[in-house]
Each structure stands twice: as C-alpha cells, then as structure tokens.
Design a protein around this motif. Sequence first.
Motif, PDB file in Angstrom:
ATOM      1  N   ASN A 191      -2.526   1.456  -0.685  1.00 12.80           N
ATOM      2  CA  ASN A 191      -2.036   0.184  -1.199  1.00 12.80           C
ATOM      3  C   ASN A 191      -2.967  -0.444  -2.235  1.00 12.80           C
ATOM      4  O   ASN A 191      -2.727  -1.556  -2.698  1.00 12.80           O
ATOM      5  N   GLN A 192      -4.046   0.249  -2.555  1.00 12.03           N
ATOM      6  CA  GLN A 192      -5.037  -0.213  -3.528  1.00 12.03           C
ATOM      7  C   GLN A 192      -5.546  -1.608  -3.177  1.00 12.03           C
ATOM      8  O   GLN A 192      -5.599  -2.506  -4.010  1.00 12.03           O
ATOM      9  N   LEU A 193      -5.932  -1.779  -1.915  1.00 11.11           N
ATOM     10  CA  LEU A 193      -6.479  -3.046  -1.436  1.00 11.11           C
ATOM     11  C   LEU A 193      -7.994  -3.031  -1.584  1.00 11.11           C
ATOM     12  O   LEU A 193      -8.639  -2.055  -1.230  1.00 11.11           O
ATOM     13  N   GLY A 194      -8.552  -4.114  -2.065  1.00 10.67           N
ATOM     14  CA  GLY A 194      -9.999  -4.208  -2.215  1.00 10.67           C
ATOM     15  C   GLY A 194     -10.688  -4.676  -0.949  1.00 10.67           C
ATOM     16  O   GLY A 194     -11.878  -4.483  -0.769  1.00 10.67           O
ATOM     17  N   SER A 195      -9.935  -5.300  -0.039  1.00 11.76           N
ATOM     18  CA  SER A 195     -10.520  -5.794   1.202  1.00 11.76           C
ATOM     19  C   SER A 195      -9.503  -5.603   2.323  1.00 11.76           C
ATOM     20  O   SER A 195      -8.408  -5.085   2.113  1.00 11.76           O
ATOM     21  N   THR A 196      -9.860  -6.061   3.506  1.00 13.81           N
ATOM     22  CA  THR A 196      -8.967  -5.908   4.651  1.00 13.81           C
ATOM     23  C   THR A 196      -8.046  -7.106   4.827  1.00 13.81           C
ATOM     24  O   THR A 196      -7.289  -7.162   5.784  1.00 13.81           O
ATOM     25  N   SER A 197      -8.088  -8.065   3.914  1.00 12.95           N
ATOM     26  CA  SER A 197      -7.199  -9.204   4.099  1.00 12.95           C
ATOM     27  C   SER A 197      -5.801  -8.890   3.598  1.00 12.95           C
ATOM     28  O   SER A 197      -5.616  -8.306   2.538  1.00 12.95           O
ATOM     29  N   ILE A 198      -4.826  -9.292   4.425  1.00 11.42           N
ATOM     30  CA  ILE A 198      -3.414  -9.103   4.093  1.00 11.42           C
ATOM     31  C   ILE A 198      -2.701 -10.427   4.321  1.00 11.42           C
ATOM     32  O   ILE A 198      -3.188 -11.282   5.066  1.00 11.42           O
ATOM     33  N   GLN A 199      -1.553 -10.578   3.692  1.00 17.59           N
ATOM     34  CA  GLN A 199      -0.797 -11.830   3.762  1.00 17.59           C
ATOM     35  C   GLN A 199       0.546 -11.601   4.442  1.00 17.59           C
ATOM     36  O   GLN A 199       1.131 -10.515   4.326  1.00 17.59           O
ATOM     37  N   VAL A 200       1.045 -12.637   5.131  1.00 23.20           N
ATOM     38  CA  VAL A 200       2.368 -12.574   5.752  1.00 23.20           C
ATOM     39  C   VAL A 200       3.393 -12.326   4.653  1.00 23.20           C
ATOM     40  O   VAL A 200       3.368 -12.953   3.598  1.00 23.20           O
ATOM     41  N   GLY A 201       4.295 -11.368   4.895  1.00 23.16           N
ATOM     42  CA  GLY A 201       5.326 -11.021   3.926  1.00 23.16           C
ATOM     43  C   GLY A 201       4.931  -9.902   2.980  1.00 23.16           C
ATOM     44  O   GLY A 201       5.774  -9.353   2.282  1.00 23.16           O
ATOM     45  N   GLN A 202       3.667  -9.564   2.959  1.00 19.92           N
ATOM     46  CA  GLN A 202       3.202  -8.480   2.093  1.00 19.92           C
ATOM     47  C   GLN A 202       3.762  -7.156   2.600  1.00 19.92           C
ATOM     48  O   GLN A 202       3.801  -6.905   3.805  1.00 19.92           O
ATOM     49  N   VAL A 203       4.219  -6.319   1.697  1.00 24.07           N
ATOM     50  CA  VAL A 203       4.762  -5.016   2.070  1.00 24.07           C
ATOM     51  C   VAL A 203       3.671  -3.970   1.883  1.00 24.07           C
ATOM     52  O   VAL A 203       3.103  -3.834   0.802  1.00 24.07           O
ATOM     53  N   LEU A 204       3.369  -3.259   2.957  1.00 23.38           N
ATOM     54  CA  LEU A 204       2.339  -2.221   2.917  1.00 23.38           C
ATOM     55  C   LEU A 204       2.981  -0.848   3.055  1.00 23.38           C
ATOM     56  O   LEU A 204       3.913  -0.663   3.842  1.00 23.38           O
ATOM     57  N   ILE A 205       2.460   0.092   2.304  1.00 21.53           N
ATOM     58  CA  ILE A 205       2.878   1.486   2.445  1.00 21.53           C
ATOM     59  C   ILE A 205       1.978   2.109   3.498  1.00 21.53           C
ATOM     60  O   ILE A 205       0.758   2.008   3.425  1.00 21.53           O
ATOM     61  N   LEU A 206       2.575   2.743   4.485  1.00 20.29           N
ATOM     62  CA  LEU A 206       1.806   3.394   5.541  1.00 20.29           C
ATOM     63  C   LEU A 206       1.559   4.851   5.145  1.00 20.29           C
ATOM     64  O   LEU A 206       2.486   5.581   4.817  1.00 20.29           O
ATOM     65  N   PRO A 207       0.316   5.287   5.192  1.00 16.03           N
ATOM     66  CA  PRO A 207       0.012   6.682   4.809  1.00 16.03           C
ATOM     67  C   PRO A 207       0.434   7.661   5.898  1.00 16.03           C
ATOM     68  O   PRO A 207       0.431   7.338   7.085  1.00 16.03           O
ATOM     69  N   GLN A 208       0.785   8.835   5.461  1.00  9.40           N
ATOM     70  CA  GLN A 208       1.060   9.940   6.371  1.00  9.40           C
ATOM     71  C   GLN A 208       0.086  11.047   6.036  1.00  9.40           C
ATOM     72  O   GLN A 208      -0.289  11.217   4.886  1.00  9.40           O
ATOM     73  N   PHE A 209      -0.303  11.797   7.025  1.00 12.35           N
ATOM     74  CA  PHE A 209      -1.246  12.888   6.818  1.00 12.35           C
ATOM     75  C   PHE A 209      -0.563  14.205   7.115  1.00 12.35           C
ATOM     76  O   PHE A 209       0.176  14.332   8.084  1.00 12.35           O
TER      77      PHE A 209
END
Length: 125
Positions: free
Chosen positions: A105-123
Amino acid sequence: MRYSTYQSIYEPVHSEVVETNIRNFKKVFAKGNVPTWVLKLIIVSLIILVGCSTVLTVFAGNENDLLPGGKIAVSQGDTLWSISLNHKPETMDTRIYIEAIKKVNQLGSTSIQVGQVLILPQFTQ
C-alpha cells in the motif's frame, strides 16, 4: 539570470582558486600518476558498495513472492496489527505481514484511517 534577486548565503567562491584546483586535478589524472592510496580507496569503496547492495538484496526477498490480494476497508478501531492477525498466513509472523501491507500500500508509517482501503498481500507458496 539577468533580473534575479537571488543572493547566496554562502561566501563567494574565488574562481581563480577553483580553476587552479581543476587544473591540478586534470594534470594528475592526465599523466596517469594517481597515488596508490587513491586507487586503494576507490577499490575498497566499490567492494563495500557491492557488498552492502548484495546483503540488502538477499534480505529484501523476492518481489515475486509478494502479490497484491484482496482489499479491506479500515473500520473504527482497526489497526495494522489487528488486520494482520485476521488475514496473515498461519505460519507467518505478524510483524512481517504488517511490513508487507505497508509495502503493497506504499505506507510510510503504521497509521491508518477509518474508511481507508488497504490491499492485502498474498504470498506464493
């Protein structure tokens, strides 16, 4: 620049000194009389650079192992830790999955916001 109002905060460089240094530099390298300590310094620097980049590549893992997966919308009270606990592979460390979420998700930190859409990685297996 013809109409510039720029004024440097640094002392002006004396062009004669710079030109003299450039001429001296050219003389040394044009004759091929490079001191051996300079060559040794260059070689050691290159070895360190190549060694560090190899180590970083080994620890970075294979990019093909990390694939984008499903998506999830962040709800009230969600953290990367709680999301990772619910969606990570059973044998994977939670911290590693959090880093994978941040990377995908190209996040610089661990903070996330309500409503934010995150892509979950698969291995891949």
